[in-house]
Every structure is written in structure tokens, then in C-alpha cells.
Design a protein around this motif. Sequence first.
Motif, mmCIF file in Angstrom:
data_model
loop_
_atom_site.group_PDB
_atom_site.id
_atom_site.type_symbol
_atom_site.label_atom_id
_atom_site.label_comp_id
_atom_site.label_asym_id
_atom_site.label_seq_id
_atom_site.Cartn_x
_atom_site.Cartn_y
_atom_site.Cartn_z
ATOM 1 N N ARG A 137 0.831 -1.216 0.000
ATOM 2 C CA ARG A 137 0.000 0.000 0.000
ATOM 3 C C ARG A 137 0.860 1.258 0.000
ATOM 4 N NH1 ARG A 137 -3.114 -2.877 3.920
ATOM 5 N NH2 ARG A 137 -2.287 -1.519 5.534
ATOM 6 N N VAL A 138 1.937 1.251 0.794
ATOM 7 C CA VAL A 138 2.830 2.405 0.841
ATOM 8 C C VAL A 138 3.529 2.594 -0.508
ATOM 9 C CG1 VAL A 138 4.950 3.297 1.904
ATOM 10 C CG2 VAL A 138 3.150 2.327 3.326
ATOM 11 N N ILE A 139 3.966 1.504 -1.117
ATOM 12 C CA ILE A 139 4.624 1.587 -2.426
ATOM 13 C C ILE A 139 3.645 2.085 -3.479
ATOM 14 C CG2 ILE A 139 5.635 0.201 -4.285
ATOM 15 C CD1 ILE A 139 7.041 -1.438 -2.078
ATOM 16 N N ALA A 140 2.406 1.649 -3.414
ATOM 17 C CA ALA A 140 1.400 2.091 -4.395
ATOM 18 C C ALA A 140 1.097 3.579 -4.252
ATOM 19 C CB ALA A 140 0.119 1.272 -4.226
ATOM 20 N N LEU A 141 1.202 4.121 -3.063
ATOM 21 C CA LEU A 141 0.918 5.533 -2.824
ATOM 22 C C LEU A 141 2.085 6.440 -3.197
ATOM 23 C CD1 LEU A 141 -1.202 7.462 -1.634
ATOM 24 C CD2 LEU A 141 -0.102 7.136 0.583
ATOM 25 N N THR A 142 3.282 5.912 -3.239
ATOM 26 C CA THR A 142 4.482 6.713 -3.479
ATOM 27 C C THR A 142 4.426 7.539 -4.762
ATOM 28 O OG1 THR A 142 5.809 5.205 -2.166
ATOM 29 C CG2 THR A 142 6.994 6.612 -3.714
ATOM 30 N N PRO A 143 4.000 6.991 -5.913
ATOM 31 C CA PRO A 143 3.960 7.840 -7.117
ATOM 32 C C PRO A 143 3.040 9.057 -6.972
ATOM 33 C CG PRO A 143 3.800 5.537 -7.735
ATOM 34 C CD PRO A 143 3.700 5.601 -6.232
ATOM 35 N N LEU A 144 1.894 8.887 -6.338
ATOM 36 C CA LEU A 144 0.987 10.020 -6.153
ATOM 37 C C LEU A 144 1.626 11.091 -5.277
ATOM 38 C CD1 LEU A 144 -1.780 11.426 -6.395
ATOM 39 C CD2 LEU A 144 -2.475 10.120 -4.383
ATOM 40 N N LEU A 145 2.255 10.682 -4.185
ATOM 41 C CA LEU A 145 2.885 11.653 -3.303
ATOM 42 C C LEU A 145 4.087 12.311 -3.974
ATOM 43 C CD1 LEU A 145 2.669 9.811 0.129
ATOM 44 C CD2 LEU A 145 1.101 11.479 -0.864
ATOM 45 N N GLY A 146 4.818 11.557 -4.778
ATOM 46 C CA GLY A 146 5.941 12.129 -5.526
ATOM 47 C C GLY A 146 5.476 13.158 -6.537
ATOM 48 N N LEU A 147 4.392 12.852 -7.230
ATOM 49 C CA LEU A 147 3.838 13.807 -8.199
ATOM 50 C C LEU A 147 3.312 15.059 -7.500
ATOM 51 C CD1 LEU A 147 1.974 11.391 -10.621
ATOM 52 C CD2 LEU A 147 3.984 12.780 -11.150
ATOM 53 N N ALA A 148 2.670 14.874 -6.353
ATOM 54 C CA ALA A 148 2.141 16.025 -5.615
ATOM 55 C C ALA A 148 3.279 16.931 -5.143
ATOM 56 C CB ALA A 148 1.305 15.549 -4.431
ATOM 57 N N GLY A 149 4.353 16.344 -4.667
ATOM 58 C CA GLY A 149 5.510 17.147 -4.254
ATOM 59 C C GLY A 149 6.177 17.817 -5.432
ATOM 60 N N GLY A 150 6.274 17.117 -6.548
ATOM 61 C CA GLY A 150 6.860 17.697 -7.756
ATOM 62 C C GLY A 150 6.038 18.843 -8.307
ATOM 63 N N ALA A 151 4.730 18.795 -8.100
ATOM 64 C CA ALA A 151 3.860 19.869 -8.586
ATOM 65 C C ALA A 151 4.176 21.184 -7.888
ATOM 66 C CB ALA A 151 2.394 19.496 -8.377
ATOM 67 N N LEU A 152 4.548 21.128 -6.623
ATOM 68 C CA LEU A 152 4.959 22.345 -5.921
ATOM 69 C C LEU A 152 6.213 22.916 -6.568
ATOM 70 C CD1 LEU A 152 4.534 24.325 -3.587
ATOM 71 C CD2 LEU A 152 5.877 22.783 -2.154
ATOM 72 N N GLY A 153 7.125 22.046 -6.968
ATOM 73 C CA GLY A 153 8.323 22.489 -7.683
ATOM 74 C C GLY A 153 7.985 23.127 -9.019
ATOM 75 N N ILE A 154 7.007 22.565 -9.719
ATOM 76 C CA ILE A 154 6.571 23.143 -11.000
ATOM 77 C C ILE A 154 6.021 24.549 -10.780
ATOM 78 C CG2 ILE A 154 4.856 22.944 -12.846
ATOM 79 C CD1 ILE A 154 5.188 19.894 -12.613
ATOM 80 N N LEU A 155 5.246 24.720 -9.715
ATOM 81 C CA LEU A 155 4.700 26.040 -9.415
ATOM 82 C C LEU A 155 5.817 27.039 -9.122
ATOM 83 C CD1 LEU A 155 2.158 27.786 -8.957
ATOM 84 C CD2 LEU A 155 2.315 27.129 -6.549
ATOM 85 N N VAL A 156 6.796 26.633 -8.323
ATOM 86 C CA VAL A 156 7.904 27.527 -7.981
ATOM 87 C C VAL A 156 8.694 27.890 -9.238
ATOM 88 C CG1 VAL A 156 10.083 27.701 -6.707
ATOM 89 C CG2 VAL A 156 8.069 26.733 -5.607
ATOM 90 N N ILE A 157 8.957 26.920 -10.096
ATOM 91 C CA ILE A 157 9.683 27.187 -11.338
ATOM 92 C C ILE A 157 8.862 28.087 -12.252
ATOM 93 C CG2 ILE A 157 10.543 26.102 -13.453
ATOM 94 C CD1 ILE A 157 11.391 23.729 -11.666
#
Length: 150
Positions: A29-49
Motif C-alpha cells: 500500500r505504501v509503495i502504491a501511494l508513493t507515485p501520487l505523493l511524488g507527483l504532488a511534491g513535484g507539482a509544488l516544484g513546477i509552481l515555484v519554477i
Amino acid sequence: MFAALVSLVGIVLMIFVMQIPMNFGDLLRVIALTPLLGLAGGALGILVIGITQDPKAVAISVPLLIFPQMFLSGALIPVGASTGLLGILAKIIPMTYSIDLARNIFYWGKPEYHAAVLNDPLLDLVVTVGFFLVFTLVGTYLFVRADRNR
């Protein structure tokens, strides 16, 4: 996203080293959730950029956004009983919902579930996906607009 997947390997190793009780279903379950959390964190980086294209400004601003979220989201200290300004900040930052979603997934079906989580898992999922979509769309729009105006 790549950094999240690399850190997942470290987290799994720490689970075994520290002998944290986790069955195979919890791990999946934790491994399955990792891509979503990674994308959500990366989206903050996209906003900052998207807001600033200066690499030095991005390098300075990302830690200034991440570290307060780590302390106010419940990742390091509990925020369930926070009141006043800290309570308000804990409720409006995106990482609170991502961390709580991970806790919802991990503690699902366990006796300590209600003591460990803050919100309904559907609320956490909707808010995490919502922040991802808004940050990605707005950040991409701002980046493309700034690139066209060069």
C-alpha cells in the motif's frame, strides 16, 4: 518523482533495520501511494519554477517552502491538537493532507487508525490531487508564459 522513488528504497531499508512492524500488505500500500505523493511534491516544484525561472531563486525558495511544511504538516510532530495560527497553517498547507493520506493507507484496519489519522482518506486524496492539478496547471501556464515573453 525520481527523488521520491529513490527515497522509498531508503525508507524500506530503514523499516528492516529498525524492525518496524509492517506486513507485506502494508508495504504494498505504501509503495502504491508513493507515485501520487511524488507527483504532488513535484507539482509544488513546477509552481515555484513557473513563478521564477532563476535557478538560484528556485534553489533558495524550495527549502523555504518544504521545511515549514515538514514541521507544520504532522510529518515530524503531531498537529491534531494544534490551535490558533499553527492550527490554521496545518490545515492549509498541502503536505498535511499528503502525510495524512499516507497514514490513512498505512494504518487502515489497525486498532490505532483513529488515533493516527486526522481526516477521512477521501478528503486527503481529493485535496492532494487538487493541489497537484492546480500547482501543475498554474505552474505550467506561468512557465510557458514567461518563456514566450523572453
